[in-house]
Design a protein around this motif. Structure first.
Motif, PDB file in Angstrom:
ATOM      1  N   GLY A 177      31.179 -24.283 -36.609  1.00  0.00           N
ATOM      2  CA  GLY A 177      30.686 -23.936 -38.076  1.00  0.00           C
ATOM      3  C   GLY A 177      29.103 -23.926 -37.917  1.00  0.00           C
ATOM      4  O   GLY A 177      28.536 -23.117 -38.781  1.00  0.00           O
ATOM      5  N   GLY A 178      28.349 -24.670 -37.147  1.00  0.00           N
ATOM      6  CA  GLY A 178      26.979 -24.681 -37.103  1.00  0.00           C
ATOM      7  C   GLY A 178      26.411 -23.258 -35.773  1.00  0.00           C
ATOM      8  O   GLY A 178      27.271 -22.989 -35.196  1.00  0.00           O
TER       9      GLY A 178
ATOM     10  N   LEU B 257      24.764 -12.479 -37.644  1.00  0.00           N
ATOM     11  CA  LEU B 257      23.580 -13.220 -38.137  1.00  0.00           C
ATOM     12  C   LEU B 257      22.991 -13.913 -37.181  1.00  0.00           C
ATOM     13  O   LEU B 257      21.485 -14.295 -37.079  1.00  0.00           O
ATOM     14  CB  LEU B 257      23.993 -14.180 -39.380  1.00  0.00           C
TER      15      LEU B 257
ATOM     16  N   LEU C 187      30.557 -14.145 -39.797  1.00  0.00           N
ATOM     17  CA  LEU C 187      30.971 -15.372 -40.263  1.00  0.00           C
ATOM     18  C   LEU C 187      29.919 -16.076 -41.218  1.00  0.00           C
ATOM     19  O   LEU C 187      28.885 -16.161 -40.558  1.00  0.00           O
ATOM     20  CB  LEU C 187      31.190 -16.501 -39.252  1.00  0.00           C
ATOM     21  N   VAL C 188      30.361 -15.805 -42.321  1.00  0.00           N
ATOM     22  CA  VAL C 188      29.110 -16.046 -43.577  1.00  0.00           C
ATOM     23  C   VAL C 188      28.948 -17.667 -43.569  1.00  0.00           C
ATOM     24  O   VAL C 188      29.854 -18.565 -43.832  1.00  0.00           O
ATOM     25  CB  VAL C 188      29.497 -15.638 -44.834  1.00  0.00           C
ATOM     26  N   PRO C 189      27.360 -17.924 -43.315  1.00  0.00           N
ATOM     27  CA  PRO C 189      27.396 -19.578 -43.164  1.00  0.00           C
ATOM     28  C   PRO C 189      27.503 -20.072 -44.887  1.00  0.00           C
ATOM     29  O   PRO C 189      27.223 -19.316 -45.633  1.00  0.00           O
ATOM     30  CB  PRO C 189      25.842 -19.651 -42.876  1.00  0.00           C
ATOM     31  N   ALA C 190      27.867 -21.246 -44.754  1.00  0.00           N
ATOM     32  CA  ALA C 190      28.081 -21.895 -46.075  1.00  0.00           C
ATOM     33  C   ALA C 190      27.154 -22.042 -46.821  1.00  0.00           C
ATOM     34  O   ALA C 190      27.075 -21.719 -47.984  1.00  0.00           O
ATOM     35  CB  ALA C 190      28.793 -23.400 -45.833  1.00  0.00           C
ATOM     36  N   THR C 191      25.882 -22.137 -46.439  1.00  0.00           N
ATOM     37  CA  THR C 191      24.616 -22.415 -47.223  1.00  0.00           C
ATOM     38  C   THR C 191      24.358 -21.087 -47.825  1.00  0.00           C
ATOM     39  O   THR C 191      24.063 -21.127 -48.850  1.00  0.00           O
ATOM     40  CB  THR C 191      23.593 -22.762 -46.100  1.00  0.00           C
ATOM     41  N   LEU C 192      24.428 -20.022 -47.082  1.00  0.00           N
ATOM     42  CA  LEU C 192      24.311 -18.544 -47.737  1.00  0.00           C
ATOM     43  C   LEU C 192      25.211 -18.527 -48.854  1.00  0.00           C
ATOM     44  O   LEU C 192      24.682 -18.258 -49.831  1.00  0.00           O
ATOM     45  CB  LEU C 192      24.424 -17.703 -46.580  1.00  0.00           C
ATOM     46  N   GLY C 193      26.260 -18.675 -48.690  1.00  0.00           N
ATOM     47  CA  GLY C 193      27.461 -18.386 -50.131  1.00  0.00           C
ATOM     48  C   GLY C 193      26.909 -19.394 -50.872  1.00  0.00           C
ATOM     49  O   GLY C 193      26.704 -18.927 -52.330  1.00  0.00           O
ATOM     50  N   ALA C 194      26.584 -20.648 -50.737  1.00  0.00           N
ATOM     51  CA  ALA C 194      26.395 -21.521 -51.804  1.00  0.00           C
ATOM     52  C   ALA C 194      25.139 -21.309 -52.672  1.00  0.00           C
ATOM     53  O   ALA C 194      25.002 -21.508 -53.593  1.00  0.00           O
ATOM     54  CB  ALA C 194      26.253 -23.076 -51.231  1.00  0.00           C
ATOM     55  N   LEU C 195      24.032 -20.625 -51.988  1.00  0.00           N
ATOM     56  CA  LEU C 195      22.822 -20.390 -52.348  1.00  0.00           C
ATOM     57  C   LEU C 195      22.917 -18.959 -52.904  1.00  0.00           C
ATOM     58  O   LEU C 195      21.759 -18.695 -53.540  1.00  0.00           O
ATOM     59  CB  LEU C 195      21.796 -20.505 -51.481  1.00  0.00           C
ATOM     60  N   GLY C 196      23.908 -18.516 -53.238  1.00  0.00           N
ATOM     61  CA  GLY C 196      24.161 -16.917 -53.549  1.00  0.00           C
ATOM     62  C   GLY C 196      23.292 -15.877 -52.877  1.00  0.00           C
ATOM     63  O   GLY C 196      22.930 -15.003 -53.573  1.00  0.00           O
ATOM     64  N   ARG C 197      22.670 -16.419 -51.421  1.00  0.00           N
ATOM     65  CA  ARG C 197      21.999 -15.043 -50.914  1.00  0.00           C
ATOM     66  C   ARG C 197      22.651 -14.343 -50.358  1.00  0.00           C
ATOM     67  O   ARG C 197      23.875 -14.549 -49.879  1.00  0.00           O
ATOM     68  CB  ARG C 197      20.891 -15.962 -49.926  1.00  0.00           C
TER      69      ARG C 197
ATOM     70  N   TYR D 182      24.277 -11.907 -47.593  1.00  0.00           N
ATOM     71  CA  TYR D 182      24.363 -11.819 -46.204  1.00  0.00           C
ATOM     72  C   TYR D 182      23.901 -10.291 -45.741  1.00  0.00           C
ATOM     73  O   TYR D 182      24.195  -9.501 -46.226  1.00  0.00           O
ATOM     74  CB  TYR D 182      25.849 -11.958 -45.660  1.00  0.00           C
TER      75      TYR D 182
END
Lengths: 1125, 208
Positions: B49-50, B80, B102-112, B114
Motif C-alpha cells: 500500500g505504500g 500517481l 490505486l488511490v492512496p488513502a491519504t488522498l481520499g481522507a484529505l478529500g483531495r 486524484y
C-alpha cells in the motif's frame, strides 16, 4: 527477497568464483562466511534486517551459531563474549541500536577482542525508516575503534572478510557501517572461498578481561597502540584509493564516494577522486601525499563533516592544502544522503556549468501505508469508537508495525520516542499531570526494553493503561521471532506468554483480550480506564499477514472477501453505468451510504432503487435527492445530466414512471421526483454560468448524420458528439426540437426552456440543418457516402384515425393541430384518445377558442396513458372526460358515443373492448381531433429498400438500434419501444452506443446506455423514513380560470426550502450506487473492479484486514480459502 | 572517465505490485547476458500500500542511483507513482504507464482529487518523455492473476526492445526468479505484455 525456487542452492552458499547479484546486506553475510565466522546475532531493524534474516536461514547449514537477541545491548555483549571465547563473531543492527548498546560498546575496546569481532551498524541517511540519522562515524574516535564503510556490494563482501583480520590485528571490534543505499542495492558480486571457522576457547586472564580502575588505566594507554595498529592495517587499496587524474580533487567516503564517481564519470570531468573506505583512523600520511598534486579539494560527505573533525587524527586546515578546499568543504550542508545533497552549495555552483538544470520534483501526496486493523487491536467495527477515544485521551506509541496506527485513520499516537518509551512517556506524563494516560507497545519491543519501563511503572503504581500488543512476531521488520516465540519454517512455537511475565513483574491488574472479541475488548478497556493506578492489557492476536505468508495452516489461508449483499458498490452491473462522483465529493454521498446501510440493516437492499429501475434513463434519483437535501445542487445536476441531455424539457414533460413505483407511496405519497429535477435545472439556469459541461472525448475523425431533431435525435446527436464523433443533425422542420417543439404545447414546455436544452446540445459542436426532409431533399445512401453511419430518428409522422361512419364535424389530427399554433377553433370540440397528445390537444383547444372540450377514450380513467397530473389539470380547466367510451357515429351536431368495457386486464387495442349495451350518448362537436396515436411514415423511407419493417415500426436490433442496413441505426418512435419523450431519449442514447460499438468496438463500452428495459427488475422495499417526514410538496399552479386564456407555463417551481424538504422524503430504498470507499480510500492492489462491482483478488490479498477496517458498510470479512500446492 | 552510456530504468509502483521482484528479474537477465548491472530498491516502511520504487542501472558504474533527469525508462505500475517519478525523467525518456489507478488513502481522507490520467500524461510529456499508456492490470487479470502487473510491464519493456537482453535470456530469468506456483500465470502475463507492446508500437508506427 527469497524469490528463488525451493530446492535450489542458496545463492549465499554459491561456490567460489561465481558472480551473483547480492544485496549489500547479503554480501556482508557472505563476507563473514568467507572469514569463517562462528557466531552471529543481532536485533532486526531496517536497513540491516536482511543480515540477521540470512544468518537465521543459513545457521543450520553453515554451523554458525545464530540468535535474534532480545535487544542490541545483549547482542553486542553476546558477540563480544564469542570473540573472547575465540570465535569470530558478527553482530548486526541498525544505527539506533548501537547507541542503545553504548554501555558495553565503550568498554569493549578497552578490554579488546580475541577472535575478530565485526559490528555492523547500518546507517539510514535521509531518515527513510528511522527517527534520526545519527552519524556513527563519530563513534570511531569516541570509543576507539576502526570504522569502515563499504561503497557497494562487492566491497561489502571484501571489507567484511577483511574486517575480521583487521579486528584481530588491532584487537579492537571493527564497526562496519553500510548505508541504506549499500544495504539495499543489489549488484554483481564475485564470491570467494567459504571457510569453516574454528573456536579457540576461552583462557582465563583477569588482568586482561576485568577493567577495574587499575586495569582500565593501563588499557586506556594500550588503546592508542591498537589504533596505530589499525591505521597500519588499513593501508590496502580496499580502504583507500585514488582514481582519475586532475588538479582538482574530490574526497569522499564509502557510498558517497561511489555516487561521486558515477556523477563525475557521467560528466566526463577530469577530477582526482580520493576514495576512503575507512572513516577512522584516517590515513593522514596518505592524504597529505595525495594533496600535494592538487590545487583544490572538495570534501563530499553524507550526514556530518566527520573527516574535518579537528582532533585527534585529522590534519590541520592548512595541511589539507589549498585554502579554497577548506572553505568549500565547510559550506557543504551537514545532513542527509549524498545522492540528494551532493550537488548543493559551492559544489553545485562548480558543477553547474556541466550539470543541466533540473527543477525540483513537485510535492506529491504521500502514499502512506495504513495500519492493519488487527495490529491496532481495536477490532474492525470499532473504528469510530476508537477515534472518539483517541480524541479524548493521550496515547503514547512505540516502535513497531503499530506505529502506523499514528497515521490515518486511527491517529492513535500523540508522541513517539524510542524502543520501550511508550510506557515511560505515558508514565511520566501521568505522574506530572495526574491524568490517566495510555501507552502502547508491541511484544518484541516489550522484551527489548519495555520490561524495565513497565517495572518502573509498576513500582510507582502509575495511573496509566499499559497495552501490550502481542502478535507473535516482530512484524515490522519481516516477522522475526521474539523471546517467547520460536519461528521455524513459518511455524510458531510459543514458550510462555506475556501475561505470566507481566504478573511476575508484579502487576496486579492484568487482563488478556482478543481484539476480535470486540465487546469484551471494550469492556476490558473501559474497566482499565476507570480503575485508578496501573492496568496492563495484553491484547493477543496472531499477525494475519504473517499467518498468511507463512502458511500457518498448511493448505489453508485467510483472505478477505466482499459480501455482495452488504457492499454498497453501484448495483448497476447490468449496464456498467456508474456516476462519476467520488466519495470525496461531499458528505451527502456519505449520507446516502449511511442511509442505504441503515435500510440494509432491515434486510437485503435491492441493488438499484425502484425509481431508477423504472426510469427509462436509469437516473440515480436517490443520489440527486440526497444532493438536493444537502444543498449541493451542482452535484445533483451532474448526476441528472450524466444520463439526460435535455433536462429542461424532461423535467416538465416526463411521464414520471419513477413516481409510479416510488416506495414512499406505500407510506403517503410518492416523492415529487420530477419537481425536484425541475428545481435543480431551474437553479442551474439561474447561475451566471451553467454549472454542467459535458466531458467530451477528443475528436477521432469519424462522422455521423442524425436525421430528425426530436428528443431521440437530439439525444443521439449529443451522445455521439460526447463520444468524439463529428455530428450533422438534419430535420424537416426549420427548428430543432421535433415533437418537443411541435407536439407539446408551450404552457407545458415553454419555448425558452426547450431552446436552452437545444442550445446546450448544439453548443457541443453539432451542425444543425433545418428544412431538410428525408426522401425529398436527400436520401440515406447520400448520407452514407459522406458519413460513417446514420441515425434515423424521424419519429412517427403519420397520424392514425379510426373509421367512424357518418358525416359531421371537421376532422383534424391532434399533432398537426398542436403544430399549427395559429389555428383557431369555434364551437365545441371532441378529442379522441387517452394519451398525452389527447390531453394536450384538449387543453390547447380550450386556449384556441373552443367553447367546450371533451375527451373520449377507450381506457378507464386510471388506465389512461396520459400523465395523471395533466388529466387532473385538464379537468380543472374545464375539459370533460368520457372515459371507457368510443365513437360510433358522426352526426352534423357532433358525435355519438357508446360506453365500453375492457375484456381483459391491460387491454391495449380496440378489439380488447366490448360495447356496453344502451350506454350511448351524444356529444356536441364542431371539431373532431384525432389523438389515437401515430406511426412512422413509410413514404419517407421508401427510397431505402434495405430497411425492414415490422408491426409498422422499423425492424431493429433491440440492443443496439441497428437496422437491417448495417450502417443505419434507428431511435425514437421509428423504432419499437416505449413511446415517450424519456423513452425516446433512452433509445437515442442506446442507438448512439450501438453505432459507436459497431465502429469502434469495445471502446464504446466505457460509456454504457441505460440498461435495456428487459433486463430491469423493479423491486420496491421500504427504505428508511425520516423523523421529520414532510408531506409531498406541490409546485405552484396558475389558477385554472386564468391560465386557459394564454399559453403561459401553468406549473411553477418548488422553492429551495420545499425542494430540500421534499428531497428528504426519499427513503433511499436502493443501494447507494457509489460507495467505492475501498477503492478510493485504500489503494490496495488486491481490489479489482469488475464492471461496477468490486472484488478482492484472493491471490493478492495478504489477509492484513486493513480494508475491512475501512469499509463503511462492514461488507468485508475474512474467509478461509484452500490453497493449492 | 568517459561519457555516460548507461541505461537507467526506474520501476515505480505500490507495495504488493511486484516492483522489487520486477527489478530483480531485469537485473538477473542483464547479469546473465554478461552486462554490468545494479539494482537499487527503496523499501522499508513502504510495505503493502505504500510507494515502492526500484532502479536498475545497466552499464558501468558503482551505484544504482537514478537522479533527477537521469531516467531513460520508467515502468510505472501506477499513474500517481509515475507522476511522483516524473522529475527523474531524462528528456526523451520512454514511459510505460499502467493506467489502472490505486488511490492512496491519504488522498481520499484529505478529500483531495486524484489527478486525471490526461493530467498525468501531460505532466510526463512536459518532461519530454514519450508516454505509452496501457491497462496492464486488465492484461494481468486476463492472464489469470491481478497481481501480475509487474510481469506484464516487464513484457512491455521487453517487447519494446528497450533492453540489451534477448527475450530468451529474459524468460530464463523469469523462470529462475518466480516461485513455481505462479510461474505459469506470470509467464502468461509477461507474454501478454510483450504482445501489447508490439501492438502498441505497430499502432504508433502507423500513426507516424
Amino acid at each position: 527477497m527469497n524469490a528463488q525456487a525451493p530446492g535450489r542452492q542458496d545463492p549465499l552458499l554459491a561456490e567460489a568464483g561465481r558472480t551473483l547479484l547480492y544485496l549489500g546486506n547479503e554480501a556482508v553475510v557472505r563476507g563473514a562466511l568467507e572469514a569463517g565466522v562462528r557466531f552471529a546475532c543481532g536485533y532486526p531493524g531496517t536497513p540491516s534486517s536482511e543480515i540477521t534474516d540470512s544468518f537465521a536461514r543459513l545457521a543450520q547449514r553453515t554451523g554458525v551459531a545464530f540468535e535474534y537477541s532480545v535487544n542490541e545491548k545483549i547482542a553486542l555483549e553476546m558477540a563480544f563474549a564469542a570473540s573472547l571465547a575465540g570465535a569470530r563473531s558478527i553482530v548486526a543492527m541498525k544505527h539506533l541500536g548501537l547507541t542503545y548498546a553504548g554501555d558495553p560498546l565503550t568498554t569493549i575496546p578497552y578490554i579488546g577482542v580475541n577472535a575478530g569481532m565485526v559490528i555492523v551498524s547500518a546507517a539510514d541517511p535521509s531518515c527513510r525508516t528511522s527517527p534520526n540519522e545519527q552519524d556513527q562515524r563519530y563513534l570511531g574516535p569516541f570509543v576507539h575503534m576502526p570504522v569502515i564503510e563499504p561503497a557497494g556490494a562487492q566491497q561489502a563482501l571484501e571489507m567484511t572478510r577483511a574486517a575480521f583480520q583487521l579486528s584481530e590485528q588491532c584487537r579492537l571490534p571493527v564497526l562496519l557501517r553500510p548505508t541504506t543505499r549499500v544495504c539495499h542495492t543489489r549488484a554483481p558480486v564475485t564470491v570467494g572461498e567459504l571457510r569453516p571457522g574454528a573456536v579457540a576457547g576461552f583462557t582465563r586472564d583477569p588482568r586482561r578481561y576485568i577493567p577495574m580502575p587499575a586495569n582500565a588505566v593501563r588499557m586506556r594507554a594500550e588503546l592508542e597502540q591498537r589504533m596505530a595498529a589499525a591505521e597500519a592495517a588499513t593501508r590496502s587499496p580496499l580502504f583507500r584509493d585514488a582514481r582519475g587524474e586532475g588538479r582538482v580533487g574530490v574526497l569522499a567516503f564509502g557510498a558517497a564516494a561511489a555516487v561521486c564517481e558515477d556523477v563525475l564519470s557521467e560528466l566526463g570531468a577530469r577530477v582526482r577522486l580520493l576514495w576512503l573506505g575507512v572513516a577512522h583512523p584516517l590515513p593522514q600520511d596518505w592524504l597529505l601525499e595525495q594533496l600535494r598534486g592538487l590545487d583544490e579539494l572538495w570534501v563530499i560527505e553524507e550526514l556530518s563533516p566527520s573527516s574535518r573533525m579537528p582532533s585527534p587524527p585529522c590534519a590541520t586546515a592548512t595541511a589539507w592544502a589549498p585554502a579554497s578546499a577548506a572553505s568549500a568543504a565547510a559550506s557543504c550542508p551537514p545532513c542527509s544522503s549524498t545522492s540528494r545533497r551532493c550537488c548543493c552549495g559551492p559544489w553545485r555552483r562548480w558543477l553547474r556549468a556541466r550539470f543541466p538544470r533540473r527543477s525540483p520534483p513537485g510535492r506529491r501526496s504521500r502514499r502512506a501505508r495504513p495500519c492493519c486493523a488487527p495490529s491496532v487491536r481495536t477490532g474492525r467495527r470499532s473504528l469510530p469508537r476508537a477515534r472518539r477515544w483517541a480524541k479524548r485521551h493521550c496515547f503514547f506509541n512505540d516502535i513497531g508495525c503499530y506505529t502506523l496506527g499514528c497515521g490515518q485513520p486511527l491517529e492513535s499516537g500523540d508522541a513517539l520516542l524510542s524502543m520501550g518509551a511508550g510506557f515511560t512517556l505515558a508514565a511520566g506524563a501521568a505522574r506530572v499531570t495526574g491524568q490517566k494516560t495510555v501507552g502502547f507497545m508491541g511484544d518484541s519491543t516489550f522484551f527489548h526494553s519495555g520490561m524495565p519501563a513497565l517495572l518502573n511503572a509498576i513500582k510507582e503504581d502509575v495511573n496509566m493503561v499499559a497495552v501490550i500488543l502481542d502478535n507473535d512476531v516482530t512484524a515490522m521488520t519481516g516477522f522475526q521471532e521474539s523471546p517467547l516465540v520460536e519461528v521455524s519454517d513459518g511455524c510458531i512455537t510459543r514458550r510462555a506468554d506475556i501475561v505470566e511475565v507481566v504478573r511476575a513483574l508484579g502487576a496486579r491488574h492484568v487482563e488478556r483480550v482478543d481484539p476480535e472479541d470486540l465487546s469484551r475488548a471494550i469492556t476490558v478497556f473501559r474497566e482499565a480506564w476507570q480503575r485508578p493506578g496501573l492496568s496492563v492489557i495484553v491484547s493477543e492476536h496472531p499477525c494475519p499477514v504473517f499467518a498468511q505468508r507463512a502458511g500457518a495452516h498448511p493448505g489453508k489461508r485467510t483472505v478477505f472477501a466482499i459480501d455482495t449483499e452488504r457492499c454498497k458498490h453501484c448495483g448497476r452491473e447490468s449496464c456498467g453505468q456508474r456516476c462519476s462522483q467520488g466519495i470525496a465529493r461531499g458528505y451527502e454521498r456519505a449520507m446516502v451510504r449511511a442511509r442505504a446501510q441503515e435500510s440494509g440493516a432491515q434486510g437485503p437492499v435491492p441493488p438499484v432503487a425502484a425509481c431508477a429501475s423504472a426510469c427509462p434513463l436509469f437516473l440515480c434519483v436517490q443520489g440527486y435527492s440526497a444532493h438536493i437535501a444537502a444543498g449541493r445542487y451542482a452535484d445533483a445536476l451532474e448526476l441528472i445530466m450524466d444520463g439526460l441531455p435535455l433536462p429542461d424539457a424532461v423535467c416538465r414533460v416526463c411521464h414520471r414512471p419513477c413516481e409510479d413505483v416510488c416506495v414512499r407511496a406505500q407510506t403517503d405519497a410518492p416523492v415529487a421526483i420530477n419537481d425536484l429535477k425541475r428545481f435543480v435545472v431551474e437553479w442551474a439556469d439561474r447561475q451566471p454560468e451553467f454549472p454542467h459541461r459535458a466531458t467530451r472525448e477528443p475528436d477521432h475523425g469519424r462522422s455521423v448524420a442524425v436525421v430528425g431533431a426530436g428528443p431521440a435525435g437530439l439525444a443521439a446527436a449529443h451522445e455521439l458528439r460526447v463520444r468524439g464523433y463529428r455530428v450533422r443533425l438534419l430535420d424537416a422542420a426549420a427548428e430543432p426540437g421535433g415533437l418537443l417543439r411541435y407536439g407539446i404545447p408551450a404552457y407545458r414546455l415553454p419555448r425558452e426552456a426547450l431552446a436552452r436544452d437545444v442550445r446546450r446540445v448544439l453548443e457541443l459542436g453539432i451542425q444543425f440543418e433545418g428544412g431538410r426532409r428525408l426522401g425529398r431533399d436527400f436520401s440515406i445512401d447520400e448520407l452514407l457516402e459522406g458519413h460513417d453511419a446514420v441515425v434515423l430518428a424521424i419519429g412517427a409522422g403519420k397520424p392514425l384515425r379510426a373509421k367512424v361512419p357518418g358525416k359531421g364535424p371537421v376532422q383534424l389530427d391532434a399533432l398537426s393541430f398542436l403544430r399549427d399554433e395559429g389555428q383557431r377553433l369555434q364551437g365545441p370540440a371532441v378529442v379522441v384518445g387517452g394519451g398525452n397528445s389527447a390531453v394536450d390537444a384538449a387543453r390547447s383547444a380550450l386556449r384556441r377558442g373552443a367553447s367546450q372540450v371533451s375527451i373520449v377514450c377507450l381506457e378507464a380513467r386510471d388506465a389512461m396513458p396520459a400523465i395523471a397530473g395533466e388529466i387532473h389539470e385538464a379537468e380543472l380547466e374545464g375539459v370533460s372526460l368520457r372515459t371507457s367510451s368510443r365513437l360510433v357515429r358522426l352526426t352534423p351536431e357532433g358525435v355519438d358515443v357508446v360506453g365500453v368495457r375492457a375484456l381483459k386486464p391491460g387491454a391495449s387495442s380496440p378489439s380488447d373492448y366490448a360495447d356496453v349495451e344502451g350506454a350511448t350518448c351524444q356529444l356536441p362537436a364542431a371539431h373532431l381531433l384525432w389523438a389515437i396515436g401515430q406511426i412512422p411514415d413509410p413514404e419517407a423511407l421508401d427510397h431505402a429498400p434495405g430497411l425492414r419493417w415490422q408491426d409498422a415500426r422499423l425492424q431493429v436490433d433491440t440492443q443496439t438500434g441497428q437496422t437491417a442496413m448495417p450502417r443505419v441505426f434507428a431511435a425514437g418512435d421509428l423504432a419499437p419501444g416505449e413511446q415517450t419523450v424519456t423513452g425516446a431519449i433512452a433509445l437515442g442514447r442506446r442507438a448512439a452506443w450501438g453505432l459507436d460499438r459497431s465502429l469502434r468496438g469495445d471502446v464504446a463500452d466505457k460509456r454504457m446506455p441505460p440498461p435495456h428495459p428487459a433486463k430491469r427488475k423493479v423491486t420496491g422495499r421500504p427504505g428508511v423514513l425520516r423523523a421529520d417526514c414532510a408531506r409531498r410538496a406541490a409546485p405552484p399552479e396558475r389558477a385554472a380560470a386564468e391560465r386557459t386564456g394564454d399559453f403561459g407555463e401553468t406549473t411553477g417551481v418548488l422553492t429551495e426550502q420545499q425542494a430540500r424538504l421534499e428531497a428528504q422524503r426519499c427513503t433511499i430504498c436502493g443501494n447507494c450506487g457509489n460507495c467505492n470507499a475501498c477503492i478510493e480510500l485504500f489503494g490496495c492492489p488486491a481490489f479489482v473492479q469488475e464492471g461496477a462491482a468490486v472484488r478482492i483478488d484472493p491471490a493478492v490479498c495478504t489477509g492484513c484486514g486493513v480494508c475491512a477496517h475501512f469499509c463503511p458498510t462492514g461488507a468485508i470479512h475474512a474467509v478461509s480459502i484452500e490453497e493449492g500446492p | 572517465m568517459s561519457a555516460d552510456t548507461s541505461l537507467r530504468i526506474l520501476l515505480a509502483g505500490v507495495g504488493g505490485q511486484g516492483v522489487l521482484t520486477g527489478a530483480r528479474v531485469i537485473g538477473e537477465a542483464a547479469l546473465a547476458a554478461g552486462l554490468p548491472v545494479r539494482i537499487g530498491q527503496l523499501h522499508g516502511m513502504s510495505q503493502r500500500g505504500g510507494s515502492v520504487e526500484a532502479t536498475v542501472v545497466i552499464g558501468p558504474g558503482r551505484t544504482a542511483f537514478v537522479g533527477a533527469g537521469a531516467c531513460d525508462c520508467l515502468l510505472a505500475l501506477e499513474p500517481l507513482e509515475a507522476l511522483r517519478a516524473s522529475a527523474r525523467l531524462k528528456p526523451g525518456a520512454q514511459v510505460w504507464l499502467n493506467t489502472a489507478t490505486l488511490v492512496p488513502a491519504t488522498l481520499g481522507a484529505l478529500g483531495r482529487p486524484y489527478p486525471s490520467l490526461p493530467q498525468i500524461e501531460q505532466a510526463l510529456a512536459a518532461r519530454g518523455a514519450r508516454v505509452h499508456s496501457l491497462d496492464a492490470s486488465a492484461l494481468a487479470a486476463r492472464a489469470g492473476a491481478a497481481r501480475a502487473v509487474s510481469p506484464v510491464m516487464l513484457g512491455v519493456l521487453v517487447g519494446a526492445g528497450r533492453l540489451p537482453v534477448s527475450e530468451r535470456q529474459f524468460e530464463q530469468a523469469m523462470r529462475d526468479f518466480t516461485p513455481p506456483r505462479v510461474l505459469e500465470t506470470t509467464l502468461r502475463a509477461w507474454r501478454l505484455g510483450i504482445d501489447a507492446s508490439m501492438q502498441q508500437s505497430g499502432k504508433e508506427a502507423e500513426r507516424a
